[in-house]
Design a protein around this motif. Sequence first.
Motif, PDB file in Angstrom:
ATOM      1  N   ALA A 148      -7.500  17.559  -4.357  1.00  0.00           N
ATOM      2  CA  ALA A 148      -7.702  16.209  -3.945  1.00  0.00           C
ATOM      3  C   ALA A 148      -7.390  16.317  -2.273  1.00  0.00           C
ATOM      4  O   ALA A 148      -6.834  17.104  -1.892  1.00  0.00           O
ATOM      5  N   PHE A 149      -7.862  15.201  -1.684  1.00  0.00           N
ATOM      6  CA  PHE A 149      -7.638  14.849  -0.340  1.00  0.00           C
ATOM      7  C   PHE A 149      -7.436  13.378  -0.342  1.00  0.00           C
ATOM      8  O   PHE A 149      -7.775  12.609  -1.063  1.00  0.00           O
ATOM      9  N   SER A 150      -6.532  13.125   0.849  1.00  0.00           N
ATOM     10  CA  SER A 150      -6.044  11.678   0.944  1.00  0.00           C
ATOM     11  C   SER A 150      -6.093  11.409   2.190  1.00  0.00           C
ATOM     12  O   SER A 150      -5.343  12.149   3.002  1.00  0.00           O
ATOM     13  N   GLN A 151      -6.722  10.467   2.860  1.00  0.00           N
ATOM     14  CA  GLN A 151      -6.995  10.246   4.301  1.00  0.00           C
ATOM     15  C   GLN A 151      -5.998   9.382   4.582  1.00  0.00           C
ATOM     16  O   GLN A 151      -5.451   8.608   3.982  1.00  0.00           O
ATOM     17  N   ASP A 152      -5.199   9.653   5.801  1.00  0.00           N
ATOM     18  CA  ASP A 152      -3.991   9.250   6.230  1.00  0.00           C
ATOM     19  C   ASP A 152      -4.300   8.097   7.273  1.00  0.00           C
ATOM     20  O   ASP A 152      -4.367   8.413   8.571  1.00  0.00           O
ATOM     21  N   ALA A 179       1.613  10.458  -6.632  1.00  0.00           N
ATOM     22  CA  ALA A 179       1.631   9.593  -7.686  1.00  0.00           C
ATOM     23  C   ALA A 179       0.490  10.192  -8.755  1.00  0.00           C
ATOM     24  O   ALA A 179       0.750   9.911 -10.046  1.00  0.00           O
ATOM     25  N   LEU A 180      -0.359  10.876  -8.187  1.00  0.00           N
ATOM     26  CA  LEU A 180      -1.442  11.609  -9.126  1.00  0.00           C
ATOM     27  C   LEU A 180      -1.072  12.620  -9.819  1.00  0.00           C
ATOM     28  O   LEU A 180      -1.292  12.978 -11.157  1.00  0.00           O
ATOM     29  N   PHE A 181      -0.326  13.588  -9.097  1.00  0.00           N
ATOM     30  CA  PHE A 181       0.033  14.871  -9.685  1.00  0.00           C
ATOM     31  C   PHE A 181       1.209  14.999 -10.507  1.00  0.00           C
ATOM     32  O   PHE A 181       2.246  14.232 -10.324  1.00  0.00           O
ATOM     33  N   ALA A 198      -4.824   2.467  -9.470  1.00  0.00           N
ATOM     34  CA  ALA A 198      -6.131   3.308  -9.007  1.00  0.00           C
ATOM     35  C   ALA A 198      -5.857   4.584  -9.706  1.00  0.00           C
ATOM     36  O   ALA A 198      -6.534   5.324 -10.199  1.00  0.00           O
ATOM     37  N   VAL A 199      -4.428   5.129  -9.323  1.00  0.00           N
ATOM     38  CA  VAL A 199      -4.349   6.478  -9.821  1.00  0.00           C
ATOM     39  C   VAL A 199      -4.314   6.547 -11.500  1.00  0.00           C
ATOM     40  O   VAL A 199      -4.638   7.375 -12.148  1.00  0.00           O
ATOM     41  N   SER A 200      -3.736   5.457 -11.993  1.00  0.00           N
ATOM     42  CA  SER A 200      -3.874   5.404 -13.490  1.00  0.00           C
ATOM     43  C   SER A 200      -5.364   5.260 -14.003  1.00  0.00           C
ATOM     44  O   SER A 200      -5.378   6.253 -14.953  1.00  0.00           O
ATOM     45  N   ILE A 201      -6.323   4.782 -13.363  1.00  0.00           N
ATOM     46  CA  ILE A 201      -7.750   4.939 -13.907  1.00  0.00           C
ATOM     47  C   ILE A 201      -8.115   6.335 -13.472  1.00  0.00           C
ATOM     48  O   ILE A 201      -8.946   6.739 -14.592  1.00  0.00           O
ATOM     49  N   LEU A 225       0.804  -1.130   0.007  1.00  0.00           N
ATOM     50  CA  LEU A 225      -0.116   0.093  -0.093  1.00  0.00           C
ATOM     51  C   LEU A 225       0.856   1.248   0.096  1.00  0.00           C
ATOM     52  O   LEU A 225       1.899   1.207   0.545  1.00  0.00           O
ATOM     53  N   LEU A 226       0.393   2.536  -0.526  1.00  0.00           N
ATOM     54  CA  LEU A 226       1.119   3.574  -0.592  1.00  0.00           C
ATOM     55  C   LEU A 226       0.479   4.338   0.663  1.00  0.00           C
ATOM     56  O   LEU A 226      -0.517   4.002   1.173  1.00  0.00           O
ATOM     57  N   ALA A 227       1.254   5.213   1.145  1.00  0.00           N
ATOM     58  CA  ALA A 227       0.889   6.036   2.175  1.00  0.00           C
ATOM     59  C   ALA A 227      -0.118   7.180   1.483  1.00  0.00           C
ATOM     60  O   ALA A 227       0.210   7.420   0.600  1.00  0.00           O
ATOM     61  N   ALA A 228      -0.675   7.919   2.332  1.00  0.00           N
ATOM     62  CA  ALA A 228      -1.763   9.024   1.814  1.00  0.00           C
ATOM     63  C   ALA A 228      -1.194  10.158   0.919  1.00  0.00           C
ATOM     64  O   ALA A 228      -1.514  10.400   0.000  1.00  0.00           O
ATOM     65  N   ARG A 229       0.457  10.617   1.317  1.00  0.00           N
ATOM     66  CA  ARG A 229       0.961  11.643   0.539  1.00  0.00           C
ATOM     67  C   ARG A 229       1.530  10.879  -0.581  1.00  0.00           C
ATOM     68  O   ARG A 229       1.526  11.714  -1.585  1.00  0.00           O
ATOM     69  N   GLU A 230       1.969   9.800  -0.597  1.00  0.00           N
ATOM     70  CA  GLU A 230       2.294   8.974  -1.800  1.00  0.00           C
ATOM     71  C   GLU A 230       1.257   8.822  -2.882  1.00  0.00           C
ATOM     72  O   GLU A 230       1.635   9.017  -4.145  1.00  0.00           O
ATOM     73  N   ARG A 231       0.133   8.708  -2.484  1.00  0.00           N
ATOM     74  CA  ARG A 231      -1.177   8.472  -3.563  1.00  0.00           C
ATOM     75  C   ARG A 231      -1.093   9.923  -4.216  1.00  0.00           C
ATOM     76  O   ARG A 231      -1.425   9.755  -5.324  1.00  0.00           O
ATOM     77  N   LEU A 232      -1.188  10.931  -3.524  1.00  0.00           N
ATOM     78  CA  LEU A 232      -1.247  12.290  -4.215  1.00  0.00           C
ATOM     79  C   LEU A 232      -0.017  12.747  -5.066  1.00  0.00           C
ATOM     80  O   LEU A 232      -0.025  13.109  -6.205  1.00  0.00           O
TER      81      LEU A 232
END
Length: 517
Positions: A91-95, A44-46, A237-240, A35-42
């Motif tokens: 965006a928001f990402s819950q930690d 990856a998106l941006f 998920a980020v790719s989608i 799993l990625l951490a909350a900040r890592e998900r963002l």
Amino acid sequence: MAISKDLLEDLRRRRETARLGGGADKIEARHARGLLAARERLEALFARDTFQEFGLHARHQTRHFGMEKKDLPGDAVVTGIGFVDGRPVAAFSQDFTVAGGSLGRVHAGKICDTMDYAMRGGMPIVGFNDSGGARIQEGVDSLSGYGQVFNRNVLASGVVPQIAVISGSCAGGAAYSPALMDFIIMTRGSGNMFICGPEVIRAATGQVTTMDEIGSAMAHASVSGNIHFIADDDMHAVSIVRDLLSYLPSNNMADPPHDLSAHMTLEDDPQVDALVPDDARMPIDVKKVIERIVDGGRFLEVQGLFAPNIVCCFARVAGIVTGIVANQPAVKAGTLDIDASDKAARFIRFCNVFNIPLVTLVDVPGFLPGVTQERGGIIRHGAKMLFAYGASTVPKITVIMRKAYGGAYLAMCSRDMGADLVYAWPGSEIAVMGAEGAVNILYRRDLKDADNAAERRKELADEYRKEFANPYVSAGKLFVHDVIEPARTRSAIALGLRSLLSKRETRPAKKHGNIPL
């Protein structure tokens, strides 16, 4: 005067502490689970270095039932804006590493501030949900926080696209924020979403169930229809999300990201002809037809595992972003049922509110008959499709491929339901019902005791098709604009879409219609 080194060092330290969330050990534990951490998900998106964080230094001290106060960096959520393919996205990402990602007053405030910013700036909203739910020790403050988030979801609906990603747990009332958004992506294995878990269900009802049955990605994608896409992991998920955003405008006042420089191929495509079976009773795989119509054969299917008797997808035709709704004869003969009606109506309304033209491919024998469907409210659910198409003011092009019978013909965007252009393939049938059914009703008594009943029935069915059901009858009454070879389908749609880009339609003034929900 220059800022002192001590102040700069203090700022750096504070930023680093906040960015670590629940600590390096907890982040590593997530990595160990894939799993990625909350900040890592963002991240990856941006696009790199474009993320501007809101509320980095937000902190909330909370007391756990008389225990010592506990500091919650960022209050368990990372929020801000960044750029995806050159366009701003909020965006928001819950930690989950901080208090299990639970939502409290400050947590909710950060999400609401970000959503408010997105609405003012006219940019899409992406939310990564990974939370244990309401923060119990904050009591009604946490419930108030959820209410404020839900209200923002409703205010943003139809203003900017909203995409939810279920990356971890999304339980109880927390599930309603994603449900109020336009699209939901859930990661396989790590994501789950439910109102009452298996233990609560067993305690309340005595029913024994599992999380796979009620809360997994597969359950929601194929049974409940609550989610639209399944992702293999966080990066998928980020790719989608990025793929989905590539078809969407930033807001309801903007046009979709059409590529008007794309070459408009007008040559016939004989391979579409080859897809049509010689036997009218044999099903056609409509996805193969879609592949021949859209640019590069590429399309993004929405809710592919739910109600597969209808296909909804985004694509481009000669560079024009298009929403496609198509009967799938390979499943349930392409009939419309309760789930298919809901799925299509929701997709149609999304396309309409965000200025995405609609192409409808029709091969439908009718609404699915049966006691379950009738008692389940097929009338009400089918009416949703009629309402959705009738209320849509975007360009609408309909292609009747083989059959369009009864009320389903109307529900699949006939000219009377607002289609701007209607094309039909040779050999297609447009009628109240199929020829055999019509003959059985009209000539039942005449054929009852006839010696050559089977032969006569066939003759009458052929006559019915010729006199009442063939596309030239409808074309002669201006219900069909043209009868075209299947090979011309792509070019006809492409030309139609280009000609309708400047379409304007005025409707009677009202607050909103009352769709039969």
